[in-house]
Design a protein around this motif. Structure first.
Motif, mmCIF file in Angstrom:
data_model
loop_
_atom_site.group_PDB
_atom_site.id
_atom_site.type_symbol
_atom_site.label_atom_id
_atom_site.label_comp_id
_atom_site.label_asym_id
_atom_site.label_seq_id
_atom_site.Cartn_x
_atom_site.Cartn_y
_atom_site.Cartn_z
ATOM 1 N N ILE A 1 -14.972 -29.521 45.862
ATOM 2 C CA ILE A 1 -14.533 -30.176 44.756
ATOM 3 C C ILE A 1 -13.363 -30.965 45.292
ATOM 4 C CG2 ILE A 1 -13.606 -30.409 42.399
ATOM 5 C CD1 ILE A 1 -14.513 -27.387 42.157
ATOM 6 N N VAL A 2 -13.641 -32.391 45.572
ATOM 7 C CA VAL A 2 -12.622 -33.346 45.857
ATOM 8 C C VAL A 2 -11.981 -34.106 44.813
ATOM 9 C CG1 VAL A 2 -12.261 -35.454 47.468
ATOM 10 C CG2 VAL A 2 -14.234 -33.633 48.093
ATOM 11 N N GLU A 3 -10.976 -34.219 44.874
ATOM 12 C CA GLU A 3 -10.243 -34.977 43.843
ATOM 13 C C GLU A 3 -10.261 -36.270 43.526
ATOM 14 O OE1 GLU A 3 -5.425 -34.800 42.949
ATOM 15 O OE2 GLU A 3 -6.235 -32.836 42.431
ATOM 16 N N LEU A 4 -11.429 -36.729 43.261
ATOM 17 C CA LEU A 4 -11.668 -38.087 43.156
ATOM 18 C C LEU A 4 -12.369 -38.281 41.878
ATOM 19 C CD1 LEU A 4 -13.187 -39.195 46.624
ATOM 20 C CD2 LEU A 4 -10.859 -39.854 45.538
ATOM 21 N N TRP A 5 -12.456 -39.230 41.134
ATOM 22 C CA TRP A 5 -13.043 -39.595 39.761
ATOM 23 C C TRP A 5 -14.333 -40.393 39.989
ATOM 24 C CZ3 TRP A 5 -8.775 -41.212 35.899
ATOM 25 C CH2 TRP A 5 -7.744 -40.186 35.849
ATOM 26 N N ALA A 6 -15.254 -39.656 39.369
ATOM 27 C CA ALA A 6 -16.684 -40.496 39.370
ATOM 28 C C ALA A 6 -16.633 -41.093 37.766
ATOM 29 C CB ALA A 6 -17.674 -40.064 40.044
ATOM 30 N N VAL A 7 -16.176 -42.253 37.381
ATOM 31 C CA VAL A 7 -16.241 -42.304 35.896
ATOM 32 C C VAL A 7 -17.735 -42.865 35.609
ATOM 33 C CG1 VAL A 7 -15.134 -43.925 34.329
ATOM 34 C CG2 VAL A 7 -13.616 -42.943 35.853
ATOM 35 N N ASP A 8 -18.045 -42.544 34.306
ATOM 36 C CA ASP A 8 -19.445 -43.122 33.765
ATOM 37 C C ASP A 8 -19.264 -44.544 33.700
ATOM 38 O OD1 ASP A 8 -21.455 -43.648 32.252
ATOM 39 O OD2 ASP A 8 -21.372 -41.535 31.225
ATOM 40 N N GLN B 1 -17.266 -34.667 42.886
ATOM 41 C CA GLN B 1 -16.165 -35.236 42.395
ATOM 42 C C GLN B 1 -16.016 -34.881 40.900
ATOM 43 O OE1 GLN B 1 -17.838 -39.254 43.464
ATOM 44 N NE2 GLN B 1 -16.266 -39.608 44.768
ATOM 45 N N LEU B 2 -14.694 -35.179 40.613
ATOM 46 C CA LEU B 2 -14.548 -34.995 39.095
ATOM 47 C C LEU B 2 -15.272 -36.025 38.200
ATOM 48 C CD1 LEU B 2 -10.805 -34.012 39.187
ATOM 49 C CD2 LEU B 2 -12.751 -32.526 39.506
ATOM 50 N N THR B 3 -15.660 -35.600 37.251
ATOM 51 C CA THR B 3 -16.672 -36.707 36.241
ATOM 52 C C THR B 3 -15.862 -36.732 34.899
ATOM 53 O OG1 THR B 3 -18.079 -34.917 35.911
ATOM 54 C CG2 THR B 3 -18.700 -36.367 37.545
ATOM 55 N N PRO B 4 -15.011 -37.579 34.319
ATOM 56 C CA PRO B 4 -14.271 -37.556 33.347
ATOM 57 C C PRO B 4 -15.199 -38.281 32.428
ATOM 58 C CG PRO B 4 -13.134 -39.106 34.661
ATOM 59 C CD PRO B 4 -14.045 -37.870 35.670
ATOM 60 N N SER B 5 -15.335 -37.999 31.154
ATOM 61 C CA SER B 5 -16.168 -38.541 30.017
ATOM 62 C C SER B 5 -15.273 -39.936 29.788
ATOM 63 C CB SER B 5 -16.670 -37.695 29.133
ATOM 64 O OG SER B 5 -15.099 -37.505 28.054
#
Length: 338
Positions: free
Chosen positions: A150-157, A203-207
């Motif tokens: 898990i890499v601390e990057l955001w993949a935003v919708d 990657q992290l996927t915030p809603s």
């Protein structure tokens, strides 16, 4: 590693780097300004957010002159390692190579290896960064032993409102302007290297709702980001640990050295996923902070770290120094750079 249309670099904000600024009030939002000299800062995300076109190409900035090759190459797995030398308090041990120190950390057989770094700052581009060292020296040793990274990057919708995403990007740029321009590219390179080794990168996927919540937080936006990063990382790690094809293998979390704390400072418990993942794995959790020796400065932020009073940069300059401040918690300081 998939490259999102909109990518935000989530920070581990020293303390994304290692430790939050000592001047930040307990339980409050960290200072928005990074300390001078590259000291850790609770509000320093790992790089800025690339544009959609930059993300598509996998690069967020023009390439700079690369630093020299990492000098401390990984030792052959089969080679016998000499015993480390005791070097002081907090279980300090001095190893001939970083690879030997890393192997020592893994002896407990963790299910979750949570790696935190001190982000490279502008002006340090000639020194191999923590991310690059982990990618080149340590990641190959995890092939076949780790299932996911898990890499601390955001993949935003991409369906999120552009104006909301832009406001979050602006919040990040305000606290990443002092960081080395290549930080985000190296996070992306870490994900690609993991994939080549058979380790699934995530990657992290915030809603969109979570992005909106950061905007609504106003002056507390950085604190909202910190809490969201910890929450999303914990959720992702728990899901990965439950996969049948990951049974018996490690899940790696890589980011700043605040979120991985197994014993967060009072008031900052919501910024760390360490206690939750340690409990879920029955204590099979390891917090490993990686520090480039040249990045350590004489500042309040660095002095607040538990190992700092026991570290003498003049001793063992060519050794990998490993501290073990608490069970399941390690800090590895690399030898001086060539």
């Amino acid at each position: 590693m998939r490259t999102p249309r909109t990518s935000l670099v989530a920070a581990a904000f020293l303390a994304a780097c290692g430790a939050p600024s000592a001047s930040a009030p307990a339980g409050g939002a960290p200072s928005a300004s990074a300390p001078a000299g590259g000291a850790p800062s609770a509000s320093a995300p790992a790089g800025g957010a690339p544009s959609a076109s930059a993300a598509a190409s996998g690069s967020s900035s023009p390439p700079a002159s690369p630093p020299p090759p990492v000098a401390q190459t990984a030792a052959p797995a089969a080679a016998a390692s000499p015993a480390p030398a005791p070097c002081g308090a907090l279980g300090c041990l001095a190893f001939d190579t970083p690879a030997q120190a890393f192997a020592h950390v893994l002896e407990s057989g963790p299910r979750v290896l949570a790696v935190g770094e001190a982000h490279a700052q502008r002006g340090s581009e000639g020194i191999p960064s923590t991310t690059r060292r982990f990618t080149e020296l340590f990641l190959p040793a995890l092939a076949g032993r780790a299932s996911d990274l898990i890499v601390e990057l955001w993949a935003v919708d991409p369906r999120c409102r552009k104006e909301q995403v832009a406001r979050v990007e602006a919040e990040q740029r305000a606290v990443t302007q002092g960081q080395a321009a290549q930080n985000q590219d190296e996070f992306l390179a870490l994900g690609h290297a993991a994939k080549r080794l058979g380790i699934r990168p995530h990657q992290l996927t915030p809603s969109c709702q979570e992005v909106d919540a950061i905007v609504r937080a106003g002056p507390d936006a950085v604190t909202a980001m910190l809490e969201m990063i910890a929450r999303l990382t914990a959720a992702e790690a728990k899901a990965l640990l439950g996969r049948e094809d990951a049974a018996g293998k490690m899940v790696i979390a890589y980011g700043g050295a605040l979120h991985n704390d197994v014993a967060p400072r009072p008031g900052r418990e919501r910024w760390s996923f360490g206690p939750e993942l340690s409990a879920i794995t029955g204590g099979k959790y390891v917090e490993l902070d990686l520090i480039v020796r040249e990045f350590i400065k004489e500042s309040e932020s660095w002095r607040a770290l538990p190992w700092y009073p026991h570290f003498d940069r003049e001793k063992h300059p060519d050794k990998a120094v490993l501290f073990n401040p608490a069970p399941g918690s390690y800090t590895l300081i690399f030898p001086r750079s060539s």
